[in-house]
Each structure stands twice: as C-alpha cells, then as structure tokens.
Write a protein that holds these residues in place. Sequence first.
Motif, PDB file in Angstrom:
ATOM      1  N   ASN A 163       0.993  -1.175  -0.017  1.00  0.00           N
ATOM      2  CA  ASN A 163       0.009  -0.018  -0.131  1.00  0.00           C
ATOM      3  C   ASN A 163       0.810   1.228   0.000  1.00  0.00           C
ATOM      4  OD1 ASN A 163      -2.529  -1.281   0.021  1.00  0.00           O
ATOM      5  ND2 ASN A 163      -2.267  -1.680   2.183  1.00  0.00           N
ATOM      6  N   CYS A 222       1.782   3.132  -2.251  1.00  0.00           N
ATOM      7  CA  CYS A 222       1.593   4.547  -3.155  1.00  0.00           C
ATOM      8  C   CYS A 222       0.496   5.089  -2.362  1.00  0.00           C
ATOM      9  CB  CYS A 222       0.915   4.082  -4.507  1.00  0.00           C
ATOM     10  SG  CYS A 222       2.218   3.335  -5.563  1.00  0.00           S
ATOM     11  N   ILE A 223      -0.580   4.665  -1.895  1.00  0.00           N
ATOM     12  CA  ILE A 223      -1.760   5.391  -1.285  1.00  0.00           C
ATOM     13  C   ILE A 223      -1.272   5.817  -0.102  1.00  0.00           C
ATOM     14  CG2 ILE A 223      -2.962   3.379  -0.206  1.00  0.00           C
ATOM     15  CD1 ILE A 223      -4.698   6.024  -1.949  1.00  0.00           C
ATOM     16  N   GLU A 224      -0.393   5.274   0.811  1.00  0.00           N
ATOM     17  CA  GLU A 224       0.129   5.741   2.011  1.00  0.00           C
ATOM     18  C   GLU A 224       0.862   7.054   1.685  1.00  0.00           C
ATOM     19  OE1 GLU A 224      -0.354   5.076   5.243  1.00  0.00           O
ATOM     20  OE2 GLU A 224      -1.332   3.174   4.556  1.00  0.00           O
ATOM     21  N   HIS A 268      -1.882   9.563   0.997  1.00  0.00           N
ATOM     22  CA  HIS A 268      -2.388  10.310   2.026  1.00  0.00           C
ATOM     23  C   HIS A 268      -1.438  11.116   3.097  1.00  0.00           C
ATOM     24  CE1 HIS A 268      -5.392   6.868   2.503  1.00  0.00           C
ATOM     25  NE2 HIS A 268      -6.171   7.817   1.642  1.00  0.00           N
TER      26      HIS A 268
END
Length: 80
Positions: A17, A19-21, A24
């Motif tokens: 995860n 990329c999404i971390e 965010h």
Amino acid sequence: MRIITHSFSSKGCPYGNACIESFHASLKKEEVNLVKYIDYNAARLAIFEYIESWYNRKRVHSSIGYITPQKCEDLAKKTA
C-alpha cells in the motif's frame, strides 16, 4: 449503500500500500493539516479541488518519470 473492504498487503510485503500511503501523507501535509473546514461539504470540496487542480495536474511524481498524473493519463490515452 456502499460496502468498504479493507486493503491489506500480503504477508511479508510492506510495500503493498506504499502508493496510497504516500498519497495520504501528501494530502495531509499539503492540504488537510493546513485548513480548518467549517463542515463536511467544505472539506469534501476542498479536498476534491486539491486533488483535481494540484495533485493530478501540477505536482510531478517520481514513480511515473517526473511527470504529472494527468500527463501520464494523456500519454496512455494517446498510445492506446
């Protein structure tokens, strides 16, 4: 009604995860932590504007060759 499903990386894979971390973290540093929203709708609109006007159109990303996500999408559409 929407059902939300958690996304977990596979066992032993800490980058599942990433990329999404990273997104965010950027969202919080560059928008959310700098603004006091008056209500949910104001927050929703401001975050939408941040993503569409800045994050996707002007902010370059190292993971896609230091171009913007919009430019990457435009190039993909052109070659398809």
